[in-house]
Structure formats: structure tokens, C-alpha cells
Design a protein around this motif. Structure first.
Motif, PDB file in Angstrom:
ATOM      1  N   PHE A 217      -4.889   6.531 -10.884  1.00  0.00           N
ATOM      2  CA  PHE A 217      -3.605   5.753 -11.321  1.00  0.00           C
ATOM      3  C   PHE A 217      -2.866   6.905 -11.656  1.00  0.00           C
ATOM      4  O   PHE A 217      -3.117   7.814 -12.398  1.00  0.00           O
ATOM      5  CB  PHE A 217      -4.070   4.636 -12.265  1.00  0.00           C
ATOM      6  N   MET A 331      -2.377   7.069   0.321  1.00  0.00           N
ATOM      7  CA  MET A 331      -2.459   5.332   0.065  1.00  0.00           C
ATOM      8  C   MET A 331      -3.697   4.877   0.454  1.00  0.00           C
ATOM      9  O   MET A 331      -4.209   5.158   1.211  1.00  0.00           O
ATOM     10  CB  MET A 331      -1.245   4.789   1.258  1.00  0.00           C
ATOM     11  N   LYS A 334      -6.564  -1.079  -2.100  1.00  0.00           N
ATOM     12  CA  LYS A 334      -6.815  -1.650  -3.554  1.00  0.00           C
ATOM     13  C   LYS A 334      -8.197  -1.785  -4.072  1.00  0.00           C
ATOM     14  O   LYS A 334      -9.167  -2.432  -3.081  1.00  0.00           O
ATOM     15  CB  LYS A 334      -6.179  -3.049  -3.396  1.00  0.00           C
ATOM     16  N   TYR A 340     -13.745  -2.170  -1.903  1.00  0.00           N
ATOM     17  CA  TYR A 340     -12.530  -2.424  -1.495  1.00  0.00           C
ATOM     18  C   TYR A 340     -12.589  -3.147  -0.091  1.00  0.00           C
ATOM     19  O   TYR A 340     -13.903  -3.230   0.519  1.00  0.00           O
ATOM     20  CB  TYR A 340     -11.456  -1.229  -1.181  1.00  0.00           C
ATOM     21  N   PHE A 404      -2.576   0.781  -2.486  1.00  0.00           N
ATOM     22  CA  PHE A 404      -1.912   1.218  -3.647  1.00  0.00           C
ATOM     23  C   PHE A 404      -1.809   2.544  -3.631  1.00  0.00           C
ATOM     24  O   PHE A 404      -2.462   3.131  -2.815  1.00  0.00           O
ATOM     25  CB  PHE A 404      -2.669   0.604  -4.809  1.00  0.00           C
ATOM     26  N   ARG A 406      -0.242   6.392  -6.021  1.00  0.00           N
ATOM     27  CA  ARG A 406       0.330   7.028  -7.313  1.00  0.00           C
ATOM     28  C   ARG A 406       1.980   7.294  -7.416  1.00  0.00           C
ATOM     29  O   ARG A 406       2.278   7.657  -6.011  1.00  0.00           O
ATOM     30  CB  ARG A 406      -0.343   8.240  -7.549  1.00  0.00           C
ATOM     31  N   ASN A 407       2.742   6.816  -8.231  1.00  0.00           N
ATOM     32  CA  ASN A 407       3.955   7.172  -8.098  1.00  0.00           C
ATOM     33  C   ASN A 407       4.429   8.600  -8.782  1.00  0.00           C
ATOM     34  O   ASN A 407       5.399   8.848  -8.799  1.00  0.00           O
ATOM     35  CB  ASN A 407       4.595   6.129  -9.016  1.00  0.00           C
TER      36      ASN A 407
END
Ligand code: AMP
Ligand code: GLY
Length: 414
Positions: A217, A331, A334, A340, A404, A406-407
Motif C-alpha cells: 500500500f 495493478m 484486491k 484474491y 488495486f 499504489r498512488n
């Protein structure tokens, strides 16, 4: 005549290898075993598992493969290179015994200590009580590693003695990892970087430096993963630091393996950390890094087939690199790196530019998720900030409810 290449693997690293090979004017045909839905647009995928060495060998022989390139560690640790060589087939990768630089932390640590290669101090234990006594006699944080291939998940950085005790209990008493043996290491603090070199014995062909982001994350929180994003080059790794790493780490290790009778051929991957300004070894891998390869190979301006071919023979080869920064964002499904689901439909790929597929299948004309790490859009631009902005745009163009990312990949320079 044009060359035929077999790439073993089905992840993003193999997609990047296939992509780089398909830019080579010498290469006529690339096969991937087993490949994935993205690789299928650039290579012929053959449905052979990476662990089925007999079938891979038969395929290479029957199809006149000029060179086989191995992606993942599993087949290397199982001795695929030894098997291919015994049959006179050209293959790029380390032998089974040289793969121990990755598959056995103890082998790697002992080799480094015998040859004075800078790394964290460590000791190996199989007894819980002795391990706990050793931990309590030193400072925290302390690093506890399971000795064996654990897909990047067998490492605990324990901030407290209680966390350290839990980790030792898991690894040595509960047998959740299968067999009990741990390496306890001094905690090193600093920014990490990845330095991959193609190697043939004492000869090194350094690749561009990259930086991986291992935690799941943003802000380096959450569990360790195989890697959630990467970029290359890495501003804090100056030419001087790179030269020091070559001189004090990569070269001495390649030489040591020759001297100890296990010469290394293939990719020697140094997972390094800049501790008080000095590069030290966190770990070695015996293969291309994933996701580092996806940001390093797009910058290679030389003919990748010619480079691999030279490395297999130990011939000289000068590599040329683009000045641009390449950045990629993983990507993932989740739940990854834990449990998952698979089978989510992926849309919007056509608006996302260059996207390496890490775990996808095609079914009835649709691209479905089929792994933990699923896609990696990569973008190249003159600066890190621009590459990051482009890659974020690509990520946002992809529409899939089960993923999901990471930004903050590349958001900080160190
Ligand atoms: P490894 O599988 O050995 O690469 O470890 C995974 C991650 O754990 C590394 O990328 C580091 O972030 C961290 N780590 C491993 N060993 C150490 C160490 N001795 N000091 C600090 N962090 C470490
Ligand atoms: N990205 C780290 C690895 O390939 O193990």
C-alpha cells in the motif's frame, strides 16, 4: 537466418522480455511458455508449464530454438539450465547450483562473508530457544528471514521483541513454511535499489538501475509483495554509487562464484540498500527482477538478442540506454499478496498505452484477471514526475473492479 527464441514464464517480466526481443532485427520468432493474454499479441504462446522441464526441452529441440530465456526462479532452482546444456541447447540462466545465490539465504550470506561483500551481519538458527536468545541479546528492529524460496514473503522486519518472537514461532515451531531454519539479520536503514547484471563467469554486463516498491500500500505500508511498481533510472543512485556497487558487490560476487567452483551465468540481481551512503546487499536473485525488468528493458537501445547472445558466449558487448525515465505501476487483484479472486473482466486497455500483462487470460474475446499481479502500465518521459503522471493516466484508463494499485510509485525520489 532469423533467430527463434523461447521465453519461459507467463508474467510481466516475460512480457517485457518478449517485447524487447521482438524489437531485435535478428529475431524471427518468439515463443512464450506458457505466456499470457498480453504476451499472445507479440509471441506465440505454447501451453507448457514452467515446471515441465521435459516438455520445454522437447519443444526447444523440435522447434529449432536458438536461445531459451528463463524468467522465474522455479525452473532455475529445478536445474533447467543444466538439463538444456546437457543436450547442447543454448539457454540463458544460472545452473542449479549457482541458483543457490537466490534460493538459499545461508549460501548467499556465507559467500558474502567469506569474500568481504558488504551486507547486514547475520546468524542462522533452527532452534527456537537459541534464536530467541540471540534476538533478545541484540537491538530491534531486527530482520528475520526464512531460509528457502518463499516468493518474497518469508521476511519479517520486527520492530519489537514481541513481533520478533511471533515471527520465530511461525517459522520454527508452527512449521507453516514447511521446514524450520531462519536467518536473523541486522536491520539496515536507507533507500533500496535494484542492480541487475548479466553475468558469464567473471564477465559482467550491467543493466540500468531500477527502484522497486515492495509494500502493498501507499507510503510503504502493508505486507511485502513481489513488487507494486518500479522506475528507472533512480536519481539518488549517482554514477559514483553505481560504480561502488559494481566494484564492491557485483564483481566480487561473480568472481567468488567462479573461485568457489559455481560460476554464475544469467542475471545476477543485487537487491541493494544505501546504508549511511554505502551500498550494501539485502538479497540476491538469480534472474530478472519483476517488476524491475518492465522498466529497465524499455530503456535498452541496443539489440537485446545480441546482448543475451554475447552474454551466453562471454563476448564483449556495449549496451546503450535511453535517457528517458520509465515508470510502471502494478495493478493487482484486491487481496494480493494474500487470497484474491480471479476472472474479473478488464476493459480500457486500448487507451492505456504500453501495458505489460502480469496475470491475464483471454476468454471469448475478453481479457480476464488470472493472477495476483495482473497488469503493469509503463510510461516513458524526460523526467520521473512526467513518467509518473503518464503512468497514472494509463492506470486510470483501465477499468476493472477487482484491482488495486499504489498512488505513490515514484512520488518521492528516495
Ligand atoms: P528480501 O526478501 O531479503 O529482499 O527482503 C524483503 C524486504 O525486506 C527488503 O526489500 C527490505 O525492504 C526488507 N529487508 C530485508 N532485509 C533487511 C535488512 N537487513 N535491513 C532492513 N530491511 C531489510
Ligand atoms: N522485484 C523483486 C523481485 O523480482 O524479486
Amino acid at each position: 537466418m532469423g533467430k527463434k527464441v523461447l521465453v519461459i514464464g507467463g508474467g510481466g517480466r516475460c512480457h517485457a522480455i518478449v517485447d524487447a526481443l521482438s524489437r531485435s532485427p535478428q529475431v524471427e520468432k518468439v515463443y512464450a511458455a506458457p505466456g499470457n493474454a498480453g504476451i499472445a499479441s507479440q509471441a506465440e504462446c505454447v501451453p507448457i508449464s514452467v515446471s515441465d522441464i521435459d516438455a520445454l526441452l522437447a519443444f526447444a529441440r523440435e522447434n529449432g530454438i536458438d536461445l531459451t530465456v528463463v524468467g522465474p526462479e522455479g525452473p532455475l532452482a529445478a536445474g533447467i539450465v543444466d538439463r538444456f546444456r546437457a543436450e547442447g541447447l543454448r539457454i540463458f540462466g544460472p545452473t542449479q547450483s549457482a541458483t543457490r545465490i537466490e534460493s538459499s539465504k545461508e549460501f548467499a550470506k556465507d559467500l558474502m562473508s567469506r569474500h568481504g561483500v558488504p551486507t547486514a551481519s547475520y546468524r542462522t538458527f533452527s532452534d527456537f530457544g537459541e534464536a530467541l536468545g540471540y534476538v533478545k541479546s541484540g537491538p530491534v528492529p531486527v530482520v528475520i528471514k526464512y531460509d528457502g524460496l518463499a516468493a518474497g514473503k518469508g521476511v519479517v522486519v520486527a520492530l519489537t521483541y514481541a513481533e520478533a518472537e511471533d515471527a520465530l514461532r511461525d517459522m520454527l515451531l508452527d512449521e507453516c513454511f514447511g521446514q524450520g531454519r531462519v536467518v536473523i539479520e541486522e536491520f539496515l536503514n536507507g533507500p533500496e535499489f535494484s542492480f541487475m547484471c548479466l553475468v558469464n563467469g567473471r564477465k559482467l554486463y550491467p543493466l540500468a538501475i531500477a527502484r522497486d516498491h515492495k509494500r502493498a500500500f501507499d507510503n510503504d505500508r502493508g505486507p511485502n509483495t513481489g513488487g507494486m511498481g518500479a522506475y528507472s533510472p533512480v536519481p539518488f543512485v549517482t554514477d559514483e554509487i553505481r560504480e561502488t556497487a559494481l566494484r564492491t558487490i557485483l564483481r566480487p560476487v561473480a568472481d567468488a562464484m567462479v573461485e568457489e567452483g559455481v560460476p554464475f551465468t544469467g542475471v545476477l540481481y543485487g537487491g541493494l540498500i544505501l546504508h549511511n551512503g554505502v551500498p550494501k546487499v539485502i538479497e540476491f536473485n538469480a534472474r530478472f527482477g519483476d517488476p524491475e525488468t518492465e522498466v529497465v528493458l524499455p530503456r535498452l537501445e541496443s539489440d537485446f538478442y545480441a546482448l543475451l547472445d554475447a552474454a551466453v558466449d562471454g563476448r564483449d558487448f556495449e549496451t546503450e540506454w535511453s535517457e528517458l525515465t520509465t515508470l510502471g505501476i502494478v495493478m493487482a487483484a484486491k487481496g494480493y499478496p494474500g487470497k484474491y479472486d480471479k476472472g474479473y473482466v478488464v476493459r480500457g486497455l486500448e487507451n492505456a498505452g504500453k501495458v505489460y500483462h502480469m496475470g491475464t487470460v483471454e476468454k471469448e474475446g475478453k481479457i480476464l484477471t488470472a493472477g495476483g499481479r495482473v497488469l503493469m502500465p509503463v510510461a516513458s518521459a524526460p523526467t520521473l514526475a512526467e513518467a509518473r503522471a503518464e503512468a497514472m493516466k494509463a492506470v486510470n484508463a483501465i477499468d476493472c473492479s477487482g484491482l488495486f494499485f499504489r498512488n505513490d510509485i515514484g512520488a518521492r525520489e528516495a
